[in-house]
Design a protein around this motif. Structure first.
Motif, mmCIF file in Angstrom:
data_model
loop_
_atom_site.group_PDB
_atom_site.id
_atom_site.type_symbol
_atom_site.label_atom_id
_atom_site.label_comp_id
_atom_site.label_asym_id
_atom_site.label_seq_id
_atom_site.Cartn_x
_atom_site.Cartn_y
_atom_site.Cartn_z
ATOM 1 N N LEU A 173 0.812 -1.216 0.000
ATOM 2 C CA LEU A 173 0.000 0.000 0.000
ATOM 3 C C LEU A 173 0.845 1.265 0.000
ATOM 4 C CD1 LEU A 173 -2.638 -1.219 2.596
ATOM 5 C CD2 LEU A 173 -3.061 -0.841 0.159
ATOM 6 N N ALA A 231 -4.837 6.777 7.035
ATOM 7 C CA ALA A 231 -4.944 7.780 5.973
ATOM 8 C C ALA A 231 -6.089 8.754 6.264
ATOM 9 C CB ALA A 231 -5.160 7.094 4.628
ATOM 10 N N ALA A 232 -7.211 8.227 6.792
ATOM 11 C CA ALA A 232 -8.346 9.093 7.115
ATOM 12 C C ALA A 232 -7.986 10.072 8.228
ATOM 13 C CB ALA A 232 -9.543 8.236 7.526
ATOM 14 N N TYR A 269 -4.185 0.834 7.318
ATOM 15 C CA TYR A 269 -3.759 1.889 6.390
ATOM 16 C C TYR A 269 -4.910 2.853 6.107
ATOM 17 C CZ TYR A 269 -1.231 4.042 2.522
ATOM 18 O OH TYR A 269 -0.579 4.946 1.709
ATOM 19 N N ALA A 270 -6.116 2.313 5.902
ATOM 20 C CA ALA A 270 -7.268 3.158 5.563
ATOM 21 C C ALA A 270 -7.597 4.128 6.695
ATOM 22 C CB ALA A 270 -8.478 2.288 5.240
ATOM 23 N N LEU A 271 -7.596 3.632 7.936
ATOM 24 C CA LEU A 271 -7.919 4.517 9.056
ATOM 25 C C LEU A 271 -6.796 5.520 9.288
ATOM 26 C CD1 LEU A 271 -9.761 5.422 11.288
ATOM 27 C CD2 LEU A 271 -8.836 3.611 12.752
ATOM 28 N N LYS A 305 -4.879 -3.505 5.250
ATOM 29 C CA LYS A 305 -5.738 -2.545 4.555
ATOM 30 C C LYS A 305 -6.529 -1.688 5.534
ATOM 31 C CE LYS A 305 -6.240 -5.383 0.385
ATOM 32 N NZ LYS A 305 -7.160 -6.224 -0.418
ATOM 33 N N ASN A 306 -7.043 -2.305 6.594
ATOM 34 C CA ASN A 306 -7.839 -1.562 7.562
ATOM 35 C C ASN A 306 -6.993 -0.555 8.340
ATOM 36 O OD1 ASN A 306 -10.067 -3.001 6.751
ATOM 37 N ND2 ASN A 306 -10.094 -4.372 8.513
#
Length: 205
Positions: free
Chosen positions: A33, A189-190, A185-187, A182-183
């Motif tokens: 990612l 980034a948010a 990284y997504a949080l 993924k989870n």
């Protein structure tokens, strides 16, 4: 995006670590990612007992703490011993306790706007207990824990081969490790784009 993995195995380098092998699955997912990932094997460092960020001469925790606060993602990776996290993991949590009262330049608690997850290995029962203990502690310190922010492997109750000695359960674990990456990284980034403010204004009653 930076991620730090604290490998809390009780085995010093260069002894092979099953915990490291499982954590590396999550690290690989994060690298795909675009994250920069560093793993620190804590048992290789002189980490003094205590609950402050710097215990004085010879204490190597301050440098490790710097890696943590310079990362958006923290992963605690621990083996299971007698149904509990390793003593190395417990010491790391105790040292991070100081972060409860530490703030950045803007007044935001240092662990805020950072996410955390847990990796657990062991050939005995107790993985979910270890996950709960570590996630609960990290949440108390201020880290944000997304859904499915953990991956574990064990053979089940009783003696048996370790993670690196068998292919048992590896297909499932690979899938969960990828989802965990993924989870996280997504949080992260948010929160990077919309960080939690130092103070949240309250409206008029």
């Amino acid at each position: 995006m930076r991620a730090t993995i604290l490998n809390c195995t009780v085995k010093p380098s260069p002894e092979p670590s099953n915990t490291d092998a499982l954590a590396e699955l999550v690290a690989a997912g994060l690298r795909e990612l675009g994250a920069d990932v560093r793993t620190i094997r804590l048992v290789d460092h002189d980490i003094k007992s205590g609950v402050s960020s710097d215990m004085g001469d010879g204490d190597e925790w301050p440098g490790i703490r710097e890696e943590i606060v310079n990362s958006e993602i923290l992963i605690m990776a621990s083996p299971t011993w007698v149904g509990h996290p390793s003593s190395v993991a417990q010491r790391a949590i105790e040292r991070m306790d100081a972060m409860l009262s530490e703030t950045g330049d803007d007044g935001t608690p240092v662990a805020y706007n950072r996410v955390a997850g847990v990796v657990v290995t062991g050939n005995e029962d107790g993985a979910h207990h270890v996950i709960s203990e570590n996630n609960g502690a990290l949440g108390d310190i201020g880290f944000r824990i997304p859904g499915q922010a953990w991956v574990n492997w064990n053979m089940g109750p009783g003696p048996g081969p370790s993670y690196s000695d068998t292919d048992h359960g590896h297909q499932y674990v690979h899938q969960v490790a990828g989802l965990m990456a993924k989870n996280l990284y997504a949080l992260a980034a948010a929160l990077r784009d919309r960080p939690i403010p130092a103070e949240i204004s309250r409206g008029e009653d």
